[in-house]
Design a protein around this motif. Structure first.
Motif, PDB file in Angstrom:
ATOM      1  N   GLN A 145       0.582  -0.677  -5.546  1.00  0.00           N
ATOM      2  CA  GLN A 145       0.009   0.526  -6.138  1.00  0.00           C
ATOM      3  C   GLN A 145       0.671   1.780  -5.560  1.00  0.00           C
ATOM      4  OE1 GLN A 145      -4.368   0.515  -6.780  1.00  0.00           O
ATOM      5  NE2 GLN A 145      -4.406  -1.320  -5.475  1.00  0.00           N
ATOM      6  N   ASP A 146       0.657   2.818  -6.371  1.00  0.00           N
ATOM      7  CA  ASP A 146       1.048   4.165  -5.933  1.00  0.00           C
ATOM      8  C   ASP A 146       2.467   4.223  -5.383  1.00  0.00           C
ATOM      9  OD1 ASP A 146      -1.512   5.071  -6.622  1.00  0.00           O
ATOM     10  OD2 ASP A 146      -2.304   4.453  -4.674  1.00  0.00           O
ATOM     11  N   TYR A 147       3.408   3.639  -6.152  1.00  0.00           N
ATOM     12  CA  TYR A 147       4.827   3.727  -5.805  1.00  0.00           C
ATOM     13  C   TYR A 147       5.458   4.845  -6.634  1.00  0.00           C
ATOM     14  CZ  TYR A 147       9.804   2.533  -5.642  1.00  0.00           C
ATOM     15  OH  TYR A 147      11.167   2.573  -5.492  1.00  0.00           O
ATOM     16  N   SER A 148       6.201   5.714  -5.978  1.00  0.00           N
ATOM     17  CA  SER A 148       6.877   6.794  -6.679  1.00  0.00           C
ATOM     18  C   SER A 148       8.241   7.016  -6.049  1.00  0.00           C
ATOM     19  CB  SER A 148       6.040   8.079  -6.611  1.00  0.00           C
ATOM     20  OG  SER A 148       6.705   9.140  -7.262  1.00  0.00           O
TER      21      SER A 148
ATOM     22  N   ASN B 230       0.167   2.733 -15.795  1.00  0.00           N
ATOM     23  CA  ASN B 230       1.054   3.795 -15.330  1.00  0.00           C
ATOM     24  C   ASN B 230       2.364   3.250 -14.772  1.00  0.00           C
ATOM     25  OD1 ASN B 230      -0.878   5.694 -16.026  1.00  0.00           O
ATOM     26  ND2 ASN B 230      -1.721   5.810 -13.949  1.00  0.00           N
TER      27      ASN B 230
ATOM     28  N   LYS C  75       0.807  -1.211   0.000  1.00  0.00           N
ATOM     29  CA  LYS C  75       0.000   0.000   0.000  1.00  0.00           C
ATOM     30  C   LYS C  75       0.849   1.273   0.000  1.00  0.00           C
ATOM     31  CE  LYS C  75      -4.112  -1.947   0.232  1.00  0.00           C
ATOM     32  NZ  LYS C  75      -4.942  -1.847   1.439  1.00  0.00           N
ATOM     33  N   GLU C  76       1.890   1.298   0.831  1.00  0.00           N
ATOM     34  CA  GLU C  76       2.696   2.512   0.916  1.00  0.00           C
ATOM     35  C   GLU C  76       4.124   2.171   1.319  1.00  0.00           C
ATOM     36  OE1 GLU C  76       3.059   6.671   3.496  1.00  0.00           O
ATOM     37  OE2 GLU C  76       1.264   5.435   3.668  1.00  0.00           O
TER      38      GLU C  76
ATOM     39  N   HIS D 267      -0.149  -0.875 -10.372  1.00  0.00           N
ATOM     40  CA  HIS D 267      -0.832   0.340 -10.816  1.00  0.00           C
ATOM     41  C   HIS D 267      -0.155   1.588 -10.264  1.00  0.00           C
ATOM     42  CE1 HIS D 267      -3.911   3.273 -11.725  1.00  0.00           C
ATOM     43  NE2 HIS D 267      -4.040   3.560 -10.442  1.00  0.00           N
ATOM     44  N   ASN D 268       0.045   2.539 -11.166  1.00  0.00           N
ATOM     45  CA  ASN D 268       0.560   3.848 -10.778  1.00  0.00           C
ATOM     46  C   ASN D 268       1.890   3.737 -10.029  1.00  0.00           C
ATOM     47  OD1 ASN D 268       0.389   6.654 -10.777  1.00  0.00           O
ATOM     48  ND2 ASN D 268      -0.585   6.706  -8.758  1.00  0.00           N
ATOM     49  N   CYS D 269       2.815   3.021 -10.647  1.00  0.00           N
ATOM     50  CA  CYS D 269       4.141   2.817 -10.048  1.00  0.00           C
ATOM     51  C   CYS D 269       5.179   3.448 -10.963  1.00  0.00           C
ATOM     52  CB  CYS D 269       4.418   1.323  -9.862  1.00  0.00           C
ATOM     53  SG  CYS D 269       3.357   0.544  -8.629  1.00  0.00           S
ATOM     54  N   GLU D 270       5.784   4.527 -10.495  1.00  0.00           N
ATOM     55  CA  GLU D 270       6.697   5.290 -11.327  1.00  0.00           C
ATOM     56  C   GLU D 270       8.050   5.448 -10.644  1.00  0.00           C
ATOM     57  OE1 GLU D 270       4.806   8.972 -12.151  1.00  0.00           O
ATOM     58  OE2 GLU D 270       3.224   8.107 -13.392  1.00  0.00           O
TER      59      GLU D 270
ATOM     60  N   SER E  34       8.245   3.996   1.159  1.00  0.00           N
ATOM     61  CA  SER E  34       8.984   5.237   0.954  1.00  0.00           C
ATOM     62  C   SER E  34      10.470   4.932   0.809  1.00  0.00           C
ATOM     63  CB  SER E  34       8.765   6.187   2.138  1.00  0.00           C
ATOM     64  OG  SER E  34       9.664   7.281   2.067  1.00  0.00           O
TER      65      SER E  34
END
Length: 282
Positions: free
Chosen positions: A196-199, A259, A161-162, A225-228, A164
């Motif tokens: 998801q949602d890795y940046s 993404n 999920k999250e 999904h949405n991993c940049e 850093s």
């Protein structure tokens, strides 16, 4: 006879007089393992009485040469859904075991000694079920959250999920985060897992990596999904590495990528067709 042994981080005690019953629970999983037998289930009770709602254990949880053991974090509702429990620890290492089930962990990390979430080696029929990685700070430049080595394992409903990478420092190694890594002749099943949602500007991403010695990889339901990543390597959904000696049996279904830079990356497939069974569907 198998038993349920309870662990309560607030009222429990790791002493001989306590047996792991509802009235006399143990305090830590590490101690409970020394008092449990094959076939037992270790059940962590509600952590609502703890100030931060997090179970803390400041050591690697090592499960070695055990058979038919379940560790359950949280409770199962009437609809069958498992409610997880937040746990801050160093890692879980499973070695030389058979039929081990880890259920309902929400892995969090804010310490420099953390190195992945679960490492499975030389084991058979290991199941990681309904677990999450959340509020997890990466400190190792080559971080592998779930690693399977010379083992057979199944990951079901596991989600990142999250995470850093702000703590990463510059090194000679190009930093890379791997969600699931399978190696050394392993057989790995992945069902309904996601990241998801890795940046990150510091670390590339490989959501699922299989090395040249992996024997069998079955995937049914894998969402990236949405991993940049702005690094040179970028982000990859599934990376399969092979060589002339590989014997590959991969069945990948219902994989979804959006993404990210690269969905599938397959390298060095051996020329002999009899060595390769690679199916990608849906």
């Amino acid at each position: 006879m198998s038993q349920i042994r309870y662990i309560n981080h607030v009222t429990g005690k790791d002493v001989e007089e306590y047996t792991g019953s509802v009235d006399k629970p143990f305090k830590t999983i590490s101690y409970a393992l020394t008092r449990s037998a094959d076939g037992d289930e270790l059940q962590l009770v509600d952590m609502s009485m703890v100030a931060d709602g997090v179970y803390h254990e400041d050591t690697t949880l090592t499960i070695e040469r055990r058979n038919n053991l379940t560790i359950r974090f949280g409770t199962i509702a009437k609809n069958g859904k498992l409610s997880g429990m937040k746990w801050e620890t160093v890692a879980i290492k499973i070695t030389g075991c058979n039929n081990i089930r880890i259920m309902g962990v929400i892995f969090i990390c804010d310490n420099e000694e953390q190195n992945g979430c679960v490492e499975i080696s030389e084991s058979k029929d290991i199941e990681i079920y309904s677990c999450e990685v959340d509020s997890f700070k990466i400190n190792n430049p080559v971080e592998k959250l779930f690693r399977i080595i010379r083992s057979s394992a199944t990951l079901t409903n596991v989600a990142v999920k999250e995470v850093s990478t702000e703590n990463l420092e510059e090194t000679d190694v190009s930093p890379c985060l791997t969600f699931i890594d399978t190696a050394g002749g392993s057989t790995t099943n992945i069902y309904s897992c996601s990241i998801q949602d890795y940046s990150s500007e510091k670390a590339s991403l490989v959501a699922l990596h299989a090395d040249h010695d992996t024997r069998t990889l079955n995937v049914n339901g894998f969402l990236v999904h949405n991993c940049e990543s702005t690094t040179e390597e970028g982000s990859v959904g599934i990376k399969i590495e092979a060589n002339a000696g590989s014997f590959i049996n991969f069945d990948i279904r219902n994989a979804q990528f959006s993404n990210i830079r690269t969905g599938f990356l397959v390298t060095n497939l051996p020329p002999a067709k009899k060595q390769v069974s690679l199916r990608i569907a849906n």
